[in-house]
Motif scaffolding. Structure first.
Motif, PDB file in Angstrom:
ATOM      1  N   LEU A 134      20.869  -0.571  53.411  1.00 48.55           N
ATOM      2  CA  LEU A 134      22.038  -0.130  54.507  1.00 48.55           C
ATOM      3  C   LEU A 134      23.142  -1.072  54.505  1.00 48.55           C
ATOM      4  O   LEU A 134      24.208  -0.469  54.455  1.00 48.55           O
ATOM      5  N   GLU A 135      22.833  -2.166  54.423  1.00 42.86           N
ATOM      6  CA  GLU A 135      24.135  -3.389  54.868  1.00 42.86           C
ATOM      7  C   GLU A 135      25.012  -3.317  53.676  1.00 42.86           C
ATOM      8  O   GLU A 135      26.427  -3.519  53.820  1.00 42.86           O
ATOM      9  N   ASN A 136      24.617  -3.070  52.586  1.00 44.00           N
ATOM     10  CA  ASN A 136      25.303  -3.122  51.099  1.00 44.00           C
ATOM     11  C   ASN A 136      25.599  -1.688  50.587  1.00 44.00           C
ATOM     12  O   ASN A 136      26.283  -2.026  49.189  1.00 44.00           O
ATOM     13  N   ALA A 137      25.218  -0.763  51.290  1.00 44.73           N
ATOM     14  CA  ALA A 137      25.460   0.564  50.422  1.00 44.73           C
ATOM     15  C   ALA A 137      26.644   0.683  49.893  1.00 44.73           C
ATOM     16  O   ALA A 137      26.803   1.360  48.622  1.00 44.73           O
ATOM     17  N   ARG A 143      28.943  -0.766  35.729  1.00 42.97           N
ATOM     18  CA  ARG A 143      28.011  -1.853  35.805  1.00 42.97           C
ATOM     19  C   ARG A 143      28.146  -2.620  34.894  1.00 42.97           C
ATOM     20  O   ARG A 143      27.078  -3.764  34.738  1.00 42.97           O
ATOM     21  N   GLU A 182      23.437 -13.893  51.982  1.00 45.23           N
ATOM     22  CA  GLU A 182      22.634 -12.972  50.832  1.00 45.23           C
ATOM     23  C   GLU A 182      23.525 -12.708  49.880  1.00 45.23           C
ATOM     24  O   GLU A 182      24.633 -12.308  50.075  1.00 45.23           O
ATOM     25  N   LEU A 209      13.420   5.642  52.708  1.00 45.40           N
ATOM     26  CA  LEU A 209      13.239   4.303  53.174  1.00 45.40           C
ATOM     27  C   LEU A 209      14.296   3.998  54.351  1.00 45.40           C
ATOM     28  O   LEU A 209      13.848   3.083  55.090  1.00 45.40           O
ATOM     29  N   ALA A 210      15.414   4.480  54.218  1.00 41.51           N
ATOM     30  CA  ALA A 210      16.417   3.812  55.399  1.00 41.51           C
ATOM     31  C   ALA A 210      17.316   5.196  55.530  1.00 41.51           C
ATOM     32  O   ALA A 210      17.444   5.981  54.677  1.00 41.51           O
ATOM     33  N   SER A 211      18.174   5.237  56.598  1.00 34.82           N
ATOM     34  CA  SER A 211      18.953   6.092  56.899  1.00 34.82           C
ATOM     35  C   SER A 211      20.048   5.536  57.747  1.00 34.82           C
ATOM     36  O   SER A 211      19.736   4.869  58.779  1.00 34.82           O
ATOM     37  N   ASP A 212      21.234   5.644  57.553  1.00 40.26           N
ATOM     38  CA  ASP A 212      22.332   5.035  58.782  1.00 40.26           C
ATOM     39  C   ASP A 212      23.180   6.291  59.264  1.00 40.26           C
ATOM     40  O   ASP A 212      24.140   5.842  59.567  1.00 40.26           O
ATOM     41  N   ARG A 238      16.897  -2.934  54.807  1.00 43.19           N
ATOM     42  CA  ARG A 238      18.070  -3.472  55.505  1.00 43.19           C
ATOM     43  C   ARG A 238      19.147  -3.896  54.617  1.00 43.19           C
ATOM     44  O   ARG A 238      20.248  -3.542  54.915  1.00 43.19           O
ATOM     45  N   TYR A 239      18.838  -4.493  53.556  1.00 37.19           N
ATOM     46  CA  TYR A 239      19.661  -4.839  52.464  1.00 37.19           C
ATOM     47  C   TYR A 239      20.431  -3.562  52.049  1.00 37.19           C
ATOM     48  O   TYR A 239      21.794  -3.775  51.822  1.00 37.19           O
ATOM     49  N   PHE A 297      19.710   2.602  42.549  1.00 39.48           N
ATOM     50  CA  PHE A 297      19.559   1.232  42.637  1.00 39.48           C
ATOM     51  C   PHE A 297      18.075   0.711  42.158  1.00 39.48           C
ATOM     52  O   PHE A 297      17.424   1.068  42.867  1.00 39.48           O
ATOM     53  N   TYR A 313      18.399   7.350  52.241  1.00 40.08           N
ATOM     54  CA  TYR A 313      17.986   6.486  50.802  1.00 40.08           C
ATOM     55  C   TYR A 313      16.557   6.711  50.425  1.00 40.08           C
ATOM     56  O   TYR A 313      15.668   5.959  51.137  1.00 40.08           O
ATOM     57  N   ARG A 324      13.914  -5.428  64.434  1.00 38.65           N
ATOM     58  CA  ARG A 324      13.980  -4.671  63.354  1.00 38.65           C
ATOM     59  C   ARG A 324      12.593  -4.454  63.030  1.00 38.65           C
ATOM     60  O   ARG A 324      11.965  -3.782  62.112  1.00 38.65           O
ATOM     61  N   LEU A 340      24.801 -10.396  46.354  1.00 39.53           N
ATOM     62  CA  LEU A 340      24.809  -8.880  45.672  1.00 39.53           C
ATOM     63  C   LEU A 340      24.273  -9.234  44.602  1.00 39.53           C
ATOM     64  O   LEU A 340      24.232 -10.417  44.069  1.00 39.53           O
ATOM     65  N   MET A 392      18.865   4.836  62.136  1.00 34.48           N
ATOM     66  CA  MET A 392      19.092   3.344  62.141  1.00 34.48           C
ATOM     67  C   MET A 392      20.528   2.853  61.868  1.00 34.48           C
ATOM     68  O   MET A 392      21.136   3.429  60.971  1.00 34.48           O
ATOM     69  N   ALA A 393      21.394   2.182  62.800  1.00 33.94           N
ATOM     70  CA  ALA A 393      22.583   1.788  62.569  1.00 33.94           C
ATOM     71  C   ALA A 393      22.638   1.100  61.451  1.00 33.94           C
ATOM     72  O   ALA A 393      21.911   0.273  61.038  1.00 33.94           O
ATOM     73  N   ARG A 394      23.865   1.079  60.675  1.00 38.48           N
ATOM     74  CA  ARG A 394      24.096  -0.109  59.764  1.00 38.48           C
ATOM     75  C   ARG A 394      24.244  -1.398  60.294  1.00 38.48           C
ATOM     76  O   ARG A 394      24.942  -1.750  61.080  1.00 38.48           O
ATOM     77  N   PRO A 395      23.258  -2.330  59.520  1.00 34.15           N
ATOM     78  CA  PRO A 395      23.131  -3.651  60.207  1.00 34.15           C
ATOM     79  C   PRO A 395      24.231  -4.400  59.457  1.00 34.15           C
ATOM     80  O   PRO A 395      24.936  -4.190  58.512  1.00 34.15           O
ATOM     81  N   THR A 396      24.419  -5.698  60.120  1.00 38.40           N
ATOM     82  CA  THR A 396      25.653  -6.569  60.002  1.00 38.40           C
ATOM     83  C   THR A 396      25.004  -7.736  59.643  1.00 38.40           C
ATOM     84  O   THR A 396      23.848  -8.078  59.897  1.00 38.40           O
ATOM     85  N   ARG A 456      25.054   8.396  57.962  1.00 36.89           N
ATOM     86  CA  ARG A 456      25.789   9.008  57.163  1.00 36.89           C
ATOM     87  C   ARG A 456      25.063   9.663  55.846  1.00 36.89           C
ATOM     88  O   ARG A 456      25.117  10.560  55.365  1.00 36.89           O
TER      89      ARG A 456
END
Lengths: 445, 445
Positions: A93-96, B397, B12, A311-314, A90-91, A103, A319, A50, B14, B1-5, A316
């Motif tokens: 995307l991972e936590n979208a 929030r 990490e 910034l990012a795209s998955d 990456r954060y 955000f 961002y 990455r 939230l 970019m695939a959604r990362p795991t 779907r």
């Protein structure tokens, strides 16, 4: 063990210098939070694939391998991040699914680059990033918002004057398109060299590398020389006679950013439109900014950032984001080395509680606890030396007060700067507020 | 970019969980500083040959290599530190001439170990260390001092009850020596297995591995079963009839530590003398401690430390020290995962300033600036949706107040928990103090 020597590119701070760094980081955090930005921290590592994208930065990446790993698992597939943007993307995307958009986040962490160390450039360095990220859309007004936050944050720091120099990619691209340049990307990359090469050479490169005519190259340079502390650049650009929709949009956005960031009174931050700022990175799509520190122009920018529509795209969602980064190590370490910034003391203690004799340790500890209960950082003398020696111990560390235990829980306190000594009630006495914490001294040359 | 795991072993947080971690770290720092401990940070890396000493830990070390490095400079000779003790020892040696001794420092930073991840054990984890280091000498009273600091610091945290279990290496060694055991080190290593093996097995191992007689082994076990919340262990040990100078010293030191750490009222920290605590590490020479968290005994200790008579030595001087470490990640990540700890909101904002329409953004921004000038974290609504939607945005929030702009700079504020709405002067209104920052909720099961 032999006495170790410092590692080049990995600066470490003595306690007094660390006081300065911590107060700067606390001050940045306070401003970011006043504007509703949440703090996050990302892990230090990312999967190597990455980070390494075939770019120039790749060869500066530190990859991790396990020492003495068996069965071919030596290479971990991980590497240390080299900035905070890639981990943040990456954060997100991972936590979208668990984040609320837009955000707003800030992040103050180290990053690592195996580059050749020099003043302001380190192999481990701390930076402070603020970004706002949307899901699929992010209205332009957030550009103004995030830049204002950084202006506010840096204006509160005890550092030399800072200049925010803004431009807008739409403005440049629209102008070049309206001018009829054949290769916009090559032209932007070439103009970005204006801080290293003379204008004539850049003009020649625009012709040879970006396919411009001599007339077009001249106009590009005219655009790039516009630099004003207000929105008068709009008229100056119009006077160059180029017409383009994207140019109009860029002019309006840049004017809004300059106006928004100039509002209010500033201590030492100034704002300019500087139309030669391009920032080489391809992902910027609108607002761009670079930050310079007076007297430290040799460091180049001490911060920068801008708008990126993806910034990012998955697959779907995309961002879009806008953000700006401040180089904490890049700016502070030279300021500390030059003695521009220093702390009033190297320890948190505002008071040294003196010790009459070893039997009196319990009484001195009890006095110290009374002070702590009122929020006064203090320490008890390590040994029952003569009071003169205990006072000199405090003096050496910059501790401003020495508290002497008296009979029946009474005490006297000496301000060792003035020498004044007075009887106090240790249950209620606290030093004046400015003495409670170490303060930062700014010694401008 | 695939959604990362997520990466196993690299947890990490939230934003809401990070609020909890930050408040815990701030609280620890506050207590450490009230006791005069200075903060330092060391770089993340050390020369590999300072870290890898042929010990068990070596195979968990992450070494760094440069990606795409030319001319054989791929291996950097550097590795990530696996604790904060080795870097601190090196820092003390490197800067000995510039530090004042006794040197009190605290350090809250990540460390890295490539071990198999499990609950409470991570590949990147944050720990908080406090130590006092002397040059050539460090009187015993600093043992009491540093342990009390950690007791105070952990007592202030919103976590389940914690137990400090103290012992003393001199006590164990003196007892074993007075008993006539032939191999003290082997005996200590064997007794340290009492938490994994039944007492009978440990007794057999004392005979087979440490050369004890069956009678001596029985006495060792008797010593190891002594566990009391006060200094009554002194009489219990004396009753075992062993005489030794070092034993006397150890008993006196342990009594002083237990007494010193029990003084004052504690919220949820308890203190015990537990004579089976040995801590395997060879460098401890006196006081030793392990810290356990009620309901989380499966994590083993969440902290520990002790006295080491030679933290470091450079040929000219030795640096004795005493310190204790608290596993921030080890304890907090399970508590967050179990929902024991949570934050009242995921954003710093105490107030959402509503937006009437896009033209009103300037007025809403001005209201927000008034609040910020009074230290109130806030944000302006992202878009001029219906007020009901803006209120739900705040609710989602956890933002407790919505401020509605009125004519001529007036405003009304709604507490969205009670629904109460009142007219306020935005130049002076601030929310009640408990609402200014997110609070931590502790949900004990």
């Amino acid at each position: 063990m032999a006495r170790p020597t410092p590692l080049s590119g990995f600066p470490e701070l003595l306690p007094a210098a660390r006081v300065v760094e911590r107060q700067v980081i606390d001050s940045l955090s306070r401003t970011f939070e006043l504007h509703g930005f949440a703090n996050i921290e990302t892990r230090a590592v990312e999967p190597l694939d990455r980070l390494a994208k075939g770019a120039e930065i790749d060869k500066e990446i530190y990859a991790l391998r396990r020492v003495q790993a068996g069965e071919g698992e030596g290479d971990s597939g991980l590497a240390l991040h080299f900035d905070l943007t890639v981990p943040f993307a990456r954060y997100v995307l991972e936590n979208a699914g668990k984040l609320d958009f837009p955000f707003r986040r800030y992040q103050i962490q180290p990053a690592w680059r195996g580059e050749r160390p020099q003043e302001g450039r380190y192999r481990q360095f701390t930076q402070a990033d603020v970004d706002i990220v949307g899901q699929d859309e992010l209205p332009f007004h957030h550009d103004v918002e995030v830049m204002r936050v950084m202006v506010d944050a840096l204006d509160a720091l005890p550092v030399p004057p800072l200049s925010f120099q803004f431009n807008n990619r739409k403005l440049i691209q629209g102008f070049y398109r309206g001018l009829g340049l054949p290769d916009l990307t090559a032209a932007i990359r070439t103009i970005d060299k204006l801080d290293k090469l003379p204008a004539d050479t850049v003009a020649e490169l625009l012709v040879s590398d970006a396919g411009a005519t001599a007339e077009q190259a001249a106009r590009c340079l005219e655009l790039a020389t516009i630099r004003v502390p207000d929105t008068s650049f709009v008229e100056q650009v119009r006077a160059l006679g180029v017409e383009d929709d994207l140019l109009d949009e860029g002019l309006a956005e840049l004017a809004a950013v300059v106006e928004g960031c100039s509002a209010g009174t500033r201590r030492h931050v100034t704002v300019e439109a500087n139309l030669r700022i391009a920032r080489g990175l391809d992902y910027y799509t609108g607002t761009v900014v670079e930050i310079f520190m007076a007297g430290y122009e040799r460091l180049k920018s001490v911060g920068g950032g801008g708008r990126y529509d993806a910034l990012a795209s998955d697959g779907r969602a995309t961002y879009p984001g806008v953000g700006v980064s401040f180089g904490v190590s890049r700016s502070l370490i030279p300021l500390l080395a030059d003695g521009v910034l220093s702390a009033s003391r190297s320890v948190p203690s505002a008071v040294l509680v003196a010790l009459v004799d070893e039997e009196g340790r319990r009484a001195s500890n009890a006095l110290a606890d009374q002070l702590r209960a009122n929020g006064v950082p203090c320490e008890v003398a390590a040994s029952p030396q003569k009071f003169g020696k205990q006072i000199r111990y405090a003096e050496r560390r910059g501790i401003p007060y020495v508290l002497f235990p008296g009979p029946d829980g009474a005490a006297e306190v000496k301000d060792i700067r003035s020498g004044e000594q007075t009887a106090v009630d240790p249950a209620t006495w606290t030093p004046p507020a400015p003495d409670l914490k170490p303060t930062i001294k700014e010694q401008l040359s």
